[in-house]
Write a protein that holds these residues in place. Sequence first.
Motif, PDB file in Angstrom:
ATOM      1  N   VAL A  57      46.059  51.351   8.216  1.00  0.00           N
ATOM      2  CA  VAL A  57      47.317  52.090   8.354  1.00  0.00           C
ATOM      3  C   VAL A  57      47.213  53.399   7.578  1.00  0.00           C
ATOM      4  O   VAL A  57      47.034  53.408   6.358  1.00  0.00           O
ATOM      5  CB  VAL A  57      48.521  51.254   7.867  1.00  0.00           C
ATOM      6  CG1 VAL A  57      49.813  52.048   8.050  1.00  0.00           C
ATOM      7  CG2 VAL A  57      48.591  49.933   8.621  1.00  0.00           C
ATOM      8  N   ASN A  58      47.288  54.497   8.297  1.00  0.00           N
ATOM      9  CA  ASN A  58      47.033  55.822   7.734  1.00  0.00           C
ATOM     10  C   ASN A  58      48.367  56.513   7.452  1.00  0.00           C
ATOM     11  O   ASN A  58      48.862  57.282   8.260  1.00  0.00           O
ATOM     12  CB  ASN A  58      46.192  56.629   8.732  1.00  0.00           C
ATOM     13  CG  ASN A  58      45.706  57.937   8.149  1.00  0.00           C
ATOM     14  OD1 ASN A  58      45.659  58.095   6.930  1.00  0.00           O
ATOM     15  ND2 ASN A  58      45.356  58.868   9.010  1.00  0.00           N
ATOM     16  N   GLU A  68      51.599  52.359  18.795  1.00  0.00           N
ATOM     17  CA  GLU A  68      50.738  51.939  19.910  1.00  0.00           C
ATOM     18  C   GLU A  68      49.338  51.588  19.414  1.00  0.00           C
ATOM     19  O   GLU A  68      48.679  50.702  19.959  1.00  0.00           O
ATOM     20  CB  GLU A  68      50.628  53.042  20.981  1.00  0.00           C
ATOM     21  CG  GLU A  68      51.951  53.453  21.617  1.00  0.00           C
ATOM     22  CD  GLU A  68      52.833  54.255  20.671  1.00  0.00           C
ATOM     23  OE1 GLU A  68      52.311  55.197  20.035  1.00  0.00           O
ATOM     24  OE2 GLU A  68      54.029  53.931  20.523  1.00  0.00           O
ATOM     25  N   GLU A  69      48.893  52.308  18.393  1.00  0.00           N
ATOM     26  CA  GLU A  69      47.507  52.129  17.947  1.00  0.00           C
ATOM     27  C   GLU A  69      47.244  50.771  17.304  1.00  0.00           C
ATOM     28  O   GLU A  69      46.092  50.354  17.186  1.00  0.00           O
ATOM     29  CB  GLU A  69      47.108  53.276  17.007  1.00  0.00           C
ATOM     30  CG  GLU A  69      46.863  54.569  17.779  1.00  0.00           C
ATOM     31  CD  GLU A  69      46.726  55.790  16.876  1.00  0.00           C
ATOM     32  OE1 GLU A  69      46.179  56.791  17.355  1.00  0.00           O
ATOM     33  OE2 GLU A  69      47.179  55.762  15.711  1.00  0.00           O
ATOM     34  N   LYS A 107      58.452  57.129   6.222  1.00  0.00           N
ATOM     35  CA  LYS A 107      58.362  58.359   7.022  1.00  0.00           C
ATOM     36  C   LYS A 107      57.396  58.212   8.189  1.00  0.00           C
ATOM     37  O   LYS A 107      57.532  58.882   9.206  1.00  0.00           O
ATOM     38  CB  LYS A 107      57.950  59.543   6.136  1.00  0.00           C
ATOM     39  CG  LYS A 107      59.077  60.023   5.235  1.00  0.00           C
ATOM     40  CD  LYS A 107      58.780  61.386   4.624  1.00  0.00           C
ATOM     41  CE  LYS A 107      59.911  61.801   3.682  1.00  0.00           C
ATOM     42  NZ  LYS A 107      59.515  61.701   2.266  1.00  0.00           N
ATOM     43  N   SER A 108      56.394  57.337   8.011  1.00  0.00           N
ATOM     44  CA  SER A 108      55.423  57.131   9.094  1.00  0.00           C
ATOM     45  C   SER A 108      56.070  56.440  10.296  1.00  0.00           C
ATOM     46  O   SER A 108      55.525  56.473  11.405  1.00  0.00           O
ATOM     47  CB  SER A 108      54.239  56.293   8.598  1.00  0.00           C
ATOM     48  OG  SER A 108      54.607  54.917   8.498  1.00  0.00           O
ATOM     49  N   GLY A 109      57.208  55.792  10.066  1.00  0.00           N
ATOM     50  CA  GLY A 109      57.905  55.109  11.154  1.00  0.00           C
ATOM     51  C   GLY A 109      57.231  53.820  11.598  1.00  0.00           C
ATOM     52  O   GLY A 109      57.516  53.306  12.681  1.00  0.00           O
ATOM     53  N   LEU A 110      56.332  53.282  10.772  1.00  0.00           N
ATOM     54  CA  LEU A 110      55.540  52.121  11.183  1.00  0.00           C
ATOM     55  C   LEU A 110      56.020  50.806  10.573  1.00  0.00           C
ATOM     56  O   LEU A 110      55.468  49.747  10.863  1.00  0.00           O
ATOM     57  CB  LEU A 110      54.066  52.346  10.802  1.00  0.00           C
ATOM     58  CG  LEU A 110      53.405  53.587  11.416  1.00  0.00           C
ATOM     59  CD1 LEU A 110      51.993  53.771  10.863  1.00  0.00           C
ATOM     60  CD2 LEU A 110      53.377  53.491  12.939  1.00  0.00           C
ATOM     61  N   MET A 153      56.056  53.850  -0.571  1.00  0.00           N
ATOM     62  CA  MET A 153      57.037  53.295   0.374  1.00  0.00           C
ATOM     63  C   MET A 153      57.750  54.412   1.128  1.00  0.00           C
ATOM     64  O   MET A 153      58.022  54.291   2.330  1.00  0.00           O
ATOM     65  CB  MET A 153      58.039  52.397  -0.366  1.00  0.00           C
ATOM     66  CG  MET A 153      58.917  51.575   0.567  1.00  0.00           C
ATOM     67  SD  MET A 153      57.961  50.392   1.567  1.00  0.00           S
ATOM     68  CE  MET A 153      58.980  50.315   3.042  1.00  0.00           C
ATOM     69  N   ASP A 154      58.045  55.507   0.413  1.00  0.00           N
ATOM     70  CA  ASP A 154      58.650  56.668   1.089  1.00  0.00           C
ATOM     71  C   ASP A 154      57.762  57.153   2.233  1.00  0.00           C
ATOM     72  O   ASP A 154      58.236  57.449   3.333  1.00  0.00           O
ATOM     73  CB  ASP A 154      58.864  57.830   0.103  1.00  0.00           C
ATOM     74  CG  ASP A 154      60.054  57.576  -0.813  1.00  0.00           C
ATOM     75  OD1 ASP A 154      60.869  56.681  -0.472  1.00  0.00           O
ATOM     76  OD2 ASP A 154      60.169  58.262  -1.840  1.00  0.00           O
ATOM     77  N   LYS A 155      56.466  57.232   1.930  1.00  0.00           N
ATOM     78  CA  LYS A 155      55.518  57.700   2.958  1.00  0.00           C
ATOM     79  C   LYS A 155      55.440  56.718   4.122  1.00  0.00           C
ATOM     80  O   LYS A 155      55.387  57.130   5.285  1.00  0.00           O
ATOM     81  CB  LYS A 155      54.129  57.896   2.349  1.00  0.00           C
ATOM     82  CG  LYS A 155      54.036  59.129   1.459  1.00  0.00           C
ATOM     83  CD  LYS A 155      52.643  59.263   0.867  1.00  0.00           C
ATOM     84  CE  LYS A 155      52.583  60.461  -0.069  1.00  0.00           C
ATOM     85  NZ  LYS A 155      51.354  60.463  -0.886  1.00  0.00           N
TER      86      LYS A 155
END
Lengths: 251, 196
Positions: B5-6, B33-34, B58-61, B53-55
């Motif tokens: 998870v990037n 999707e990935e 923000k990633s929406g994942l 956690m903020d990041k």
Amino acid sequence: MLSKRIIPCLDVKDGRTVKGVNFVDLKDAGDPVELAWQYAQQGADELVFLDITATYERRKTMIEMVKSVARQLNIPFTIGGGITEIADAEALLNAGADKISINSAAVKNPQLIADLAEVFGRQFVVVAVDTKLVEGRNMVHLNGGRLITELETEKWIKQAEDLGAGEILLTSMDHDGTKQGFDCNLLQTISQMINIPVIASGGAGAIDHFTEVFTTTGVDAALAASVFHFGEIPIPVLKNELKKHNIPVRL
Amino acid sequence: MIGIVNYGAGNIFSLTSALSRLGITYGMINSEEEFDQYSHIIIPGVGHAGAAMDKLNKSGLVDKIRSLTKPVLGICVGMQLLTDHSEEGDATLTNIIPLQTKLFDKELGIKIPHMGWNNVEIKNNLLFEGVENQTQFYFVHSYFIEYNPIFGIATADYGLKYSAAVQKENFYGVQFHPEKSGAAGERLLLNFSNLK
């Protein structure tokens, strides 16, 4: 139980490992990447690479060397030398360094410690301190001992901890290169004074010196270079001996 | 194949190097999707849990991660993100595993961060297959996940007993750094890649 760490230090110049006696008279002791791999096989707990000419010549540490090391090595390592700003540290982090060590740059700009800790976490920030006894006082020195500062070692280390250092690498310039043992009195004073790990450096010449520093002081790790590079003290032999003295080690 | 998870929380070069040495293929996950392209998922992480956690938010994942049924491994701060809450930044986390992440108490006579190699008391678990009990792993952290007999699959002692590794169903977390923990760490990564 948390083990006491044994840390070979690889002083690097022009991509080769060197170790000076009192930081003069440099000898070539091999390729850093290969040495690093060998040390990991032998049971080193961690490695430190110091670009010893970086500060003096204003050179940046070689990112490619760090990447090569990270590709091969399965233990943590620290990079020091020439790190003066966040961007330097970030490049090293992205190349695979676990920690960075700052020395002169922190003395010149103490806020750098706080900035690095803020961005990368304090566990990433090692503050290296070179100390020498001058008229009965421990004074911080820069540029491999060439330059005295106005900072008292004890006060500076306390300040570094307060600013956000995650670890202190304390080298006694009086002991470094002498092979007469670590500066146990000062190391014990520092270790008691702060609440972050301390790495002892300077003076290792025999197995007994490691036993002494771990039994008489609260340091968390001991660092040495030439005794390891030239095979004078094989790490497995050292660790077995420490274990006999009930010092917790990773075997 | 492992998907990492990037979400921008720290360096993953050492992790990908370790996977490469082991011959484990991997790729980066940047979108929901990935996730479908990979059989196993790693959530890395270093630094500040609240900031991480903020990041991740923000990633929406996050919702996608919660819904995963394939093996997931959180490493260090990545493990802490699986818990309910961290004292670091008073952060609300994913609560995939209902545990608390707390600051070590220096009154216990310990130095903080907990940095170095420490023994791990291992329960019988596939993640640790072939790893001897009390093997040492490399830790570097100031916050820890409380010990819990239900979700704990390994413990470490540092001032107190805490969770060195946790599991809830397909979600695993390790507080130490397997990519920096020598042969034992590499074995653990290999074990994870073989989990069904």
